[in-house]
Design a protein around this motif. Structure first.
Motif, PDB file in Angstrom:
ATOM      1  N   GLU A   6       0.831  -1.201   0.000  1.00 60.40           N
ATOM      2  CA  GLU A   6       0.000   0.000   0.000  1.00 60.40           C
ATOM      3  C   GLU A   6       0.868   1.254   0.000  1.00 60.40           C
ATOM      4  N   TRP A  36     -10.206  -2.830   0.104  1.00 58.20           N
ATOM      5  CA  TRP A  36      -9.593  -2.107   1.206  1.00 58.20           C
ATOM      6  C   TRP A  36     -10.434  -2.312   2.462  1.00 58.20           C
ATOM      7  N   TYR A  37      -9.737  -2.539   3.544  1.00 58.05           N
ATOM      8  CA  TYR A  37     -10.334  -2.593   4.869  1.00 58.05           C
ATOM      9  C   TYR A  37      -9.584  -1.594   5.742  1.00 58.05           C
ATOM     10  N   ARG A  38     -10.167  -1.279   6.862  1.00 55.14           N
ATOM     11  CA  ARG A  38      -9.489  -0.370   7.782  1.00 55.14           C
ATOM     12  C   ARG A  38      -9.721  -0.786   9.221  1.00 55.14           C
ATOM     13  N   ARG A  46     -11.229  -5.235  11.646  1.00 57.49           N
ATOM     14  CA  ARG A  46     -11.141  -4.438  10.442  1.00 57.49           C
ATOM     15  C   ARG A  46     -12.530  -4.365   9.811  1.00 57.49           C
ATOM     16  N   VAL A  49     -13.980  -1.224   3.683  1.00 58.28           N
ATOM     17  CA  VAL A  49     -14.067   0.119   3.120  1.00 58.28           C
ATOM     18  C   VAL A  49     -14.682   0.033   1.731  1.00 58.28           C
ATOM     19  N   ASP A  90     -12.557   8.812   9.875  1.00 57.39           N
ATOM     20  CA  ASP A  90     -11.904   7.985   8.848  1.00 57.39           C
ATOM     21  C   ASP A  90     -10.464   7.642   9.224  1.00 57.39           C
ATOM     22  N   TYR A  94      -5.272   1.566   6.906  1.00 54.04           N
ATOM     23  CA  TYR A  94      -5.990   1.018   5.753  1.00 54.04           C
ATOM     24  C   TYR A  94      -5.171  -0.131   5.168  1.00 54.04           C
ATOM     25  N   TYR A  95      -5.831  -1.244   4.993  1.00 56.96           N
ATOM     26  CA  TYR A  95      -5.183  -2.464   4.515  1.00 56.96           C
ATOM     27  C   TYR A  95      -5.735  -2.871   3.153  1.00 56.96           C
ATOM     28  N   CYS A  96      -4.839  -3.234   2.288  1.00 53.24           N
ATOM     29  CA  CYS A  96      -5.235  -3.825   1.014  1.00 53.24           C
ATOM     30  C   CYS A  96      -5.467  -5.327   1.208  1.00 53.24           C
TER      31      CYS A  96
END
Length: 116
Positions: A6, A36-38, A46, A49, A90, A94-96
């Motif tokens: 990322e 995407w997750y967060r 998570r 997103v 927000d 943030y994770y891919c």
């Protein structure tokens, strides 16, 4: 094992915009879904997103609809997340994510901080 990297995180003021990018080490069309997750500060789970399916359709978390947009670039093997009208809530890592035949791969995450 696919590698997901990322980029694009950072500090942004409320109301600002940011674009995240996730580069995959192989063709993004290898995956059933990428997204995407967060994880927000102090939370364990998570949350989704946005995700884009193999057929190009997209799904979004409820609080992201209308503000976030996911896209992909097959030539660059990237999945991108355009975020506008960012809010303090927000703020998160943030994770891919990439899913292939029921198996999930994750990037290391990129920190997004929304603060004045």
């Amino acid at each position: 094992q696919v590698q997901l990297v990322e980029s694009g995180g950072g500090l942004v003021q409320p109301g600002g915009s940011l674009r995240l990018s996730c580069a995959a080490s192989k063709s993004i069309f290898s995956f059933n879904r990428m997204g995407w997750y967060r994880r927000a500060p102090g939370k364990e789970e998570r949350e989704l997103v946005a995700a884009i399916m193999y057929d190009g359709s997209a799904v979004y978390g409820d609080s992201m609809k209308g503000r976030f947009s996911i896209s992909r670039d097959g030539a660059k093997n990237t999945v991108n997340l355009q975020m506008i009208n960012l809010k303090p809530e927000d703020t998160a890592v943030y994770y891919c994510n990439a899913e292939e035949w029921g198996l999930d791969a994750w990037g290391q995450g990129t920190l997004v901080t929304i603060s004045s």
